[in-house]
Design an enzyme around this catalytic site. Sequence first.
Site, PDB file in Angstrom:
ATOM      1  N   CYS A 200     -48.590   4.256   8.089  1.00  0.00           N
ATOM      2  CA  CYS A 200     -48.555   2.924   7.492  1.00  0.00           C
ATOM      3  C   CYS A 200     -49.803   2.732   6.648  1.00  0.00           C
ATOM      4  O   CYS A 200     -50.893   3.114   7.065  1.00  0.00           O
ATOM      5  CB  CYS A 200     -48.505   1.852   8.586  1.00  0.00           C
TER       6      CYS A 200
ATOM      7  N   CYS B 222     -45.747  -1.350  22.023  1.00  0.00           N
ATOM      8  CA  CYS B 222     -46.106  -1.868  20.701  1.00  0.00           C
ATOM      9  C   CYS B 222     -47.443  -1.303  20.253  1.00  0.00           C
ATOM     10  O   CYS B 222     -48.432  -1.382  20.970  1.00  0.00           O
ATOM     11  CB  CYS B 222     -46.239  -3.384  20.723  1.00  0.00           C
TER      12      CYS B 222
ATOM     13  N   CYS C  91     -54.123  -1.870  10.084  1.00  0.00           N
ATOM     14  CA  CYS C  91     -54.577  -2.828  11.092  1.00  0.00           C
ATOM     15  C   CYS C  91     -55.336  -2.035  12.165  1.00  0.00           C
ATOM     16  O   CYS C  91     -54.809  -1.054  12.693  1.00  0.00           O
ATOM     17  CB  CYS C  91     -53.400  -3.574  11.705  1.00  0.00           C
TER      18      CYS C  91
ATOM     19  N   CYS D 128     -36.022   0.542  18.822  1.00  0.00           N
ATOM     20  CA  CYS D 128     -37.164   0.162  17.990  1.00  0.00           C
ATOM     21  C   CYS D 128     -37.371   1.314  17.023  1.00  0.00           C
ATOM     22  O   CYS D 128     -37.723   2.422  17.439  1.00  0.00           O
ATOM     23  CB  CYS D 128     -38.391  -0.053  18.877  1.00  0.00           C
TER      24      CYS D 128
ATOM     25  N   GLU E 215     -41.614   8.375  15.338  1.00  0.00           N
ATOM     26  CA  GLU E 215     -41.226   8.057  16.704  1.00  0.00           C
ATOM     27  C   GLU E 215     -40.314   6.830  16.732  1.00  0.00           C
ATOM     28  O   GLU E 215     -40.439   5.929  15.904  1.00  0.00           O
ATOM     29  CB  GLU E 215     -42.471   7.790  17.557  1.00  0.00           C
TER      30      GLU E 215
ATOM     31  N   CYS F  41     -53.875  -0.876  15.693  1.00  0.00           N
ATOM     32  CA  CYS F  41     -52.557  -0.231  15.725  1.00  0.00           C
ATOM     33  C   CYS F  41     -52.691   1.278  15.507  1.00  0.00           C
ATOM     34  O   CYS F  41     -53.296   1.717  14.526  1.00  0.00           O
ATOM     35  CB  CYS F  41     -51.695  -0.866  14.634  1.00  0.00           C
TER      36      CYS F  41
HETATM   37  N1  SAH Z   1     -45.650  -3.255  10.473  1.00  0.00           N
HETATM   38  C1  SAH Z   1     -44.924  -4.240  11.154  1.00  0.00           C
HETATM   39  C2  SAH Z   1     -44.034  -3.750  12.264  1.00  0.00           C
HETATM   40  C3  SAH Z   1     -44.541  -2.706  13.234  1.00  0.00           C
HETATM   41  S1  SAH Z   1     -45.686  -3.102  14.478  1.00  0.00           S
HETATM   42  C4  SAH Z   1     -45.857  -5.313  11.688  1.00  0.00           C
HETATM   43  O1  SAH Z   1     -47.058  -5.094  11.674  1.00  0.00           O
HETATM   44  O2  SAH Z   1     -45.356  -6.361  12.062  1.00  0.00           O
HETATM   45  C5  SAH Z   1     -44.848  -4.092  15.694  1.00  0.00           C
HETATM   46  C6  SAH Z   1     -45.798  -5.091  16.381  1.00  0.00           C
HETATM   47  O3  SAH Z   1     -46.740  -4.432  17.257  1.00  0.00           O
HETATM   48  C7  SAH Z   1     -46.627  -5.878  15.384  1.00  0.00           C
HETATM   49  O4  SAH Z   1     -46.647  -7.225  15.725  1.00  0.00           O
HETATM   50  C8  SAH Z   1     -47.993  -5.264  15.564  1.00  0.00           C
HETATM   51  O5  SAH Z   1     -49.023  -6.105  15.151  1.00  0.00           O
HETATM   52  C9  SAH Z   1     -48.021  -5.015  17.052  1.00  0.00           C
HETATM   53  N2  SAH Z   1     -49.081  -4.105  17.470  1.00  0.00           N
HETATM   54  C10 SAH Z   1     -49.705  -3.165  16.730  1.00  0.00           C
HETATM   55  N3  SAH Z   1     -50.649  -2.529  17.465  1.00  0.00           N
HETATM   56  C11 SAH Z   1     -50.621  -3.084  18.691  1.00  0.00           C
HETATM   57  C12 SAH Z   1     -51.336  -2.843  19.907  1.00  0.00           C
HETATM   58  N4  SAH Z   1     -52.275  -1.896  19.992  1.00  0.00           N
HETATM   59  N5  SAH Z   1     -51.049  -3.597  20.976  1.00  0.00           N
HETATM   60  C13 SAH Z   1     -50.069  -4.542  20.910  1.00  0.00           C
HETATM   61  N6  SAH Z   1     -49.359  -4.814  19.803  1.00  0.00           N
HETATM   62  C14 SAH Z   1     -49.629  -4.089  18.696  1.00  0.00           C
HETATM   63 FE1  SF4 Z   2     -48.880  -1.104   9.757  1.00  0.00          FE
HETATM   64 FE2  SF4 Z   2     -49.502  -1.142  12.350  1.00  0.00          FE
HETATM   65 FE3  SF4 Z   2     -50.439  -3.044  10.721  1.00  0.00          FE
HETATM   66 FE4  SF4 Z   2     -47.800  -2.991  11.341  1.00  0.00          FE
HETATM   67  S1  SF4 Z   2     -49.511  -3.344  12.762  1.00  0.00           S
HETATM   68  S2  SF4 Z   2     -48.745  -3.264   9.290  1.00  0.00           S
HETATM   69  S3  SF4 Z   2     -47.491  -0.758  11.490  1.00  0.00           S
HETATM   70  S4  SF4 Z   2     -50.945  -0.853  10.596  1.00  0.00           S
END
Ligand code: SAH
Ligand code: SF4
Length: 350
Positions: free
Chosen positions: A118, A343, A122, A111, A98, A125
């Site tokens: 991934c 995000c 986390c 974006c 996406e 996410c």
């Molecule tokens: N993997 C990279 C880039 C992609 S995520 C990273 O982790 O930085 C882009 C941003 O969205 C990151 O800061 C991530 O922590 C944040 N993010 C992930 N899940 C989220 C959520 N449920 N609500 C708000 N931000 C989130």
């Molecule tokens: Fe991967 Fe999501 Fe963690 Fe970014 S925030 S490193 S996309 S699992």
Amino acid sequence: MPTSAFPDNVDVKGLFPDELAAVLAALDAPAYRAKQLFAGMHRRLATSFAALSELPAALREALAARCRLTALETRRRVEAPDGTAKYLFGLADGRAVESVRIPEADRVTVCLSSMVGCPFGCGFCATGQAGFARGLSAAEMVDQVYRIQADLPAGRHVTNVVYMGMGEPLANYDAVVRSIRLLNHPLGLHLGQRRITLSTVGIVPGIERLADEGLQVGLAISLHAPTQAARARLVPIAKKYPLDALMAAARRFVRRTGRKVTFEYTVAPGRNDSDADADALAALVRGLRTLVNVIPLNPTPGFTTAPGADLRAAADRFVRALRARGVEAALRQSRGAEVGGACGQLAGEA
Ligand code: SAH
Ligand code: SF4
């Protein structure tokens, strides 16, 4: 040069003009065709060999017989009332990623995703919850920008690119850097490096390598907690790359590139937004010219929050707490929630 001088089925979309020249030489075509081929794909945004009208038909056929040309298939597109649009792009192997288009008065930001899924998991996410399939090639990354550019109304252009979609760009390092140089190439869209930002979960060796890459891209670091123990609970890979090493790498990036690093801080109420957290974060970034982007947590299926918690209000409060401590902080307007494109919500579902 023998016709076997390049790998079979090479993806020409991922090659620079000098590399294309080697392919063309093997096909007995003149070197000047390399620039035409490159511009056809990266400026005119042709999606097939047949559409490369700047080349003679015989050369198009010779290329089609030996090479491939990545072009993503737009499987789905949903647009929010404010013009934010989420795209589901199909890849040649049947998988999908996406991307999000975010229009503003004077800019259009894309974006983009750097991986299918991934591996870093986390918990908050949606991409991390979905698991990991593979990294994207440079061509698969730039084509997200090209498909969105081709879908814009006449006269509007993609002006900014953020690697903040699915995946971790610094864990797909070579392909990501190649995609940046393709986007920045004067024969292509020629997007300024300063208009490109990478977001990383904190892959320390990747940050160090990027600091020496000679690029002028922006770097955003997903911090999410101000102490090693709290961060390791939210961001599992922090156990491998601890906070002190991460901050040292951030400082080195600033020294080497002269660019500032920003920090992303997603507020999970009750877990990382206490006064003590604000104190610790202020101490952590003291002396570093930086901006903390506070992101309200976007709900995802796999992460529970206190019922009834006002996620936006919690983020607002934390911004004020940081500012009161002298930290430059902003609330990130996470757009696209109506279309599941905010995000952390990208999961690449069909
Ligand atoms: N993997 C990279 C880039 C992609 S995520 C990273 O982790 O930085 C882009 C941003 O969205 C990151 O800061 C991530 O922590 C944040 N993010 C992930 N899940 C989220 C959520 N449920 N609500 C708000 N931000 C989130
Ligand atoms: Fe991967 Fe999501 Fe963690 Fe970014 S925030 S490193 S996309 S699992």
